[in-house]
Design an enzyme around this catalytic site. Structure first.
Site, short mmCIF file in Angstrom:
data_model
loop_
_atom_site.label_atom_id
_atom_site.label_comp_id
_atom_site.label_asym_id
_atom_site.label_seq_id
_atom_site.Cartn_x
_atom_site.Cartn_y
_atom_site.Cartn_z
N HIS A 452 0.81 -1.21 0.00
CA HIS A 452 0.00 0.00 0.00
C HIS A 452 0.85 1.27 0.00
CE1 HIS A 452 -3.94 1.61 -0.03
NE2 HIS A 452 -4.52 0.62 0.64
N ASP A 456 -2.40 3.28 -4.26
CA ASP A 456 -3.67 3.18 -3.55
C ASP A 456 -4.53 2.09 -4.17
OD1 ASP A 456 -2.98 5.28 -1.85
OD2 ASP A 456 -3.67 6.78 -3.29
#
Length: 481
Positions: A452, A456
Site C-alpha cells: 500500500h 492506492d
C-alpha cells in the site's frame, strides 16, 4: 612423496555463510580430476555441486551428510603428486563465486591419538591401524578396560561402558584454547547432552571431534542410565562419570524440524515481508472460458504447446506496462519508490525442499512460446534442486498459481522487496450469467496482494480489473500487440 592439500568450503556468493552437505559424490580413496564435483551442498538459495580445484586421491572427508559447514571450513583433503621443491602446487585457476584456487594451503599432518593402557592392559593395534588397549588374559576385574576396535564400540567384555569410560579412553587433550570440532552442530549436540568436549579426543584428523564421537558418549550414557544397565554400572563404578546433562528445550515432546537451507531462507523472507510491508489484497472472479478456448486453438496449430501459466504471465507483463506502480520496490533508506523499466517475473514453485520462486528474466520481452519454455526449464531445475542463486533472485513481480493445489483463493505474502503478487485460483465450471442468461462457465478467482506504500486501491483495482478483462476477452490483448 605425495603432498596432502586441504580443500575448504568456498564462498558460494549472495552473502551465504554456510551450507549443508546433501550428498558426497566421492569416497575416501577415490581418484579425482581437477574441477571434478566432489560434494553436493544446499544453501539458503539452492543446491549446488562443488568442484575440487586439485587432482589426486581423496584422503579424508569432513562432515557427514546433513551436517552444516560454515564457509571456509575444511571439506576434504587430497593427496596430489610429487611436489616441486620450494614451490606451491597450483590449483585449477578457476574461481567458484569469488573463491580462488591458485594457492594451496599448507600440508596437514595426521596425528593419531595416544593409546591408553590401564593396569594389566597392553598396547595393541586395531583393524584400522589405530593403537588400542588390549586386556591381559583373565583381566576381568572392576576398573579393567577391554579393547574397543572401533570408535563406537564402548563395551567391556560384552558389557556397555559408562559415559565416564568413554571419556577416559583418551585423556583430556585441550586444556587451553579452542576445541577442534567439525561443525557448530556438534557443539550444540554436546552442549544439549551435557558432554564436555575438552574431555574427548576426536577420531578425525589431528584429533578433530566428529559428530560420531559425541553420539558415542550420548549412547553410552543412555545405556548407563537405563534400568537394564545395572551390570554396566557395577563394572564401571570406579570410572568417573559424565556431569548431569543440562535440560534443554530440545528434550520436549514433538517432532522438531530445523528451519535451515531453502526452508529457513523462505521463513526469514516471509517474516521480513510481514514486518516491513503494509500489504492489502483485492480479488475478483473472472470467466476464463474464452481464455481456455484461445489456448486450445493455439495448441491445435503446429508448434510448441502453450502453457496456461505462460498466458497468465503475458497478461501480467501487459498489465504492468499500464500500471508501472506495481512493478517497483520501496527504498526505505531514501524513502523513495523505485519504479522499474523491466519485468523479471517470479513464479511460485513447490518442491520437496520447500517453496522457491524462480525468476524469468525480461519476461516483458518474451512471447508465449518463450515464456512456456522458460517456465518448463526453471520448474524442472527447481524440482531437481539445480537452480542457481541468480535464478532465484532479482524478481520484480510474482505470479502465484495456487490453483494447482485445488484451492479457489488466497491472500499470499508479498515476495520481499517486491511490491505486488498476483494469485490465480483453480479454473472450475460454475454457474455464471453470460449474455443475460445463466450458463455453466469456466470461472477463476484472481487476487492481487500489493504494497500500500507504492499505490492506492484505485491503481491496484485497475490492474486487477484489466487482467480479468483480458482473461474474459483475450482479444483485448490485440490492442497492445
Amino acid at each position: 612423496m605425495a603432498q596432502v592439500l586441504e580443500f575448504k568450503l568456498p564462498d558460494l556468493g549472495e552473502g551465504l555463510t554456510e551450507a549443508e552437505i546433501v550428498r558426497w559424490l566421492v569416497q575416501v580413496g577415490d581418484v579425482v580430476a581437477v574441477d571434478q564435483p566432489v560434494v553436493e551442498v544446499e544453501t539458503a538459495k539452492a543446491m549446488v555441486e562443488v568442484p575440487c580445484p586439485y587432482g589426486g586421491v581423496i584422503t579424508s572427508r569432513f562432515g557427514e551428510e546433513g551436517t552444516e559447514l560454515p564457509v571456509g571450513a575444511p571439506l576434504l583433503t587430497v593427496a596430489v603428486g610429487e611436489p616441486v621443491p620450494h614451490t606451491e602446487p597450483e590449483g585449477s585457476g578457476n574461481v567458484l563465486v569469488g573463491y580462488g584456487t591458485s594457492q594451496a594451503p599448507a600440508r596437514r599432518r595426521r596425528v593419531r591419538p595416544t593409546p591408553v593402557t590401564s593396569g594389566g592392559a597392553s598396547a595393541g593395534t586395531g583393524e584400522d591401524g589405530t593403537p588400542v588397549a588390549s586386556p591381559q588374559p583373565g583381566a576381568r576385574g572392576t576398573g579393567q578396560r577391554g579393547a574397543a576396535t572401533e570408535p563406537g564400540a564402548a563395551r567391556q567384555n560384552g558389557t556397555p561402558l559408562s559415559p565416564g569410560a568413554v571419556h577416559a579412553r583418551v585423556p583430556a587433550r585441550h586444556p587451553e584454547g579452542p576445541v577442534p570440532v567439525i561443525s557448530p552442530l556438534v557443539r550444540k549436540l554436546a552442549r544439549e547432552g551435557g558432554v564436555d568436549l575438552r574431555q574427548l579426543a576426536g577420531s578425525g584428523p589431528d584429533g578433530l571431534i566428529l559428530r560420531a564421537d559425541v553420539e558415542d558418549v550420548l549412547r553410552a550414557k543412555a545405556a548407563h542410565d537405563s534400568p537394564s544397565a545395572e551390570a554396566a554400572t557395577a563394572a564401571a563404578s570406579a570410572v568417573t562419570s559424565l556431569p548431569a546433562p543440562v535440560p534443554s528445550a530440545s528434550s520436549a515432546a514433538g517432532v522438531r524440524i530445523p528451519l535451515k537451507g531453502v526452508r529457513g531462507a523462505v521463513a526469514d523472507k516471509l517474516s521480513r515481508s510481514r514486518r516491513e510491508i503494509p500489504d492489502a489484497t483485492c480479488w475478483v472472479d473472472a470467466d476464463a472460458t474464452e481464455l481456455m478456448r484461445a489456448r486450445a486453438a493455439m495448441n491445435s496449430a503446429a508448434g510448441p504447446k502453450i502453457s496456461l501459466l505462460a498466458l497468465l504471465a503475458r497478461l501480467c507483463t501487459v498489465a504492468l506496462a499500464r500500471f508501472p506502480e506495481l512493478n517497483s520496490y520501496v527504498d526505505t533508506g531514501s524513502r523513495e519508490v523505485v519504479q522499474l523499466d523491466h519485468v523479471h517475473l517470479g513464479f511460485a514453485a513447490q518442491t520437496e525442499r520447500g517453496l522457491v520462486v524462480p525468476v524469468v528474466r525480461d519476461a516483458h520481452a518474451r512471447d508465449a512460446e518463450s515464456l512456456t519454455a522458460e517456465f518448463a526449464r526453471l520448474t524442472e531445475a527447481a524440482r531437481t534442486g539445480k537452480l542457481t542463486p541468480g535464478e532465484l533472485t532479482g524478481g520484480t513481480f510474482t505470479l502465484n498459481n495456487y490453483g494447482v493445489f485445488g484451492v479457489d483463493g488466497s491472500t499470499p505474502i508479498i515476495n520481499h522487496p517486491e511490491a505486488a503478487m498476483l494469485g490465480v485460483g483453480r479454473i472450475v465450471p460454475k454457474p455464471w450469467v453470460h449474455e443475460g442468461e445463466l450458463a455453466v462457465r469456466q470461472v477463476v478467482q484472481l487476487s492481487l496482494t500489493f504494497d500500500h506504500r507504492v499505490c492506492d486501491g484505485g491503481t491496484a483495482g485497475g490492474f486487477l480489473r484489466y487482467v480479468a478483462d483480458c482473461v474474459e476477452q483475450p482479444a483485448v490483448l490485440l490492442r497492445t500487440l
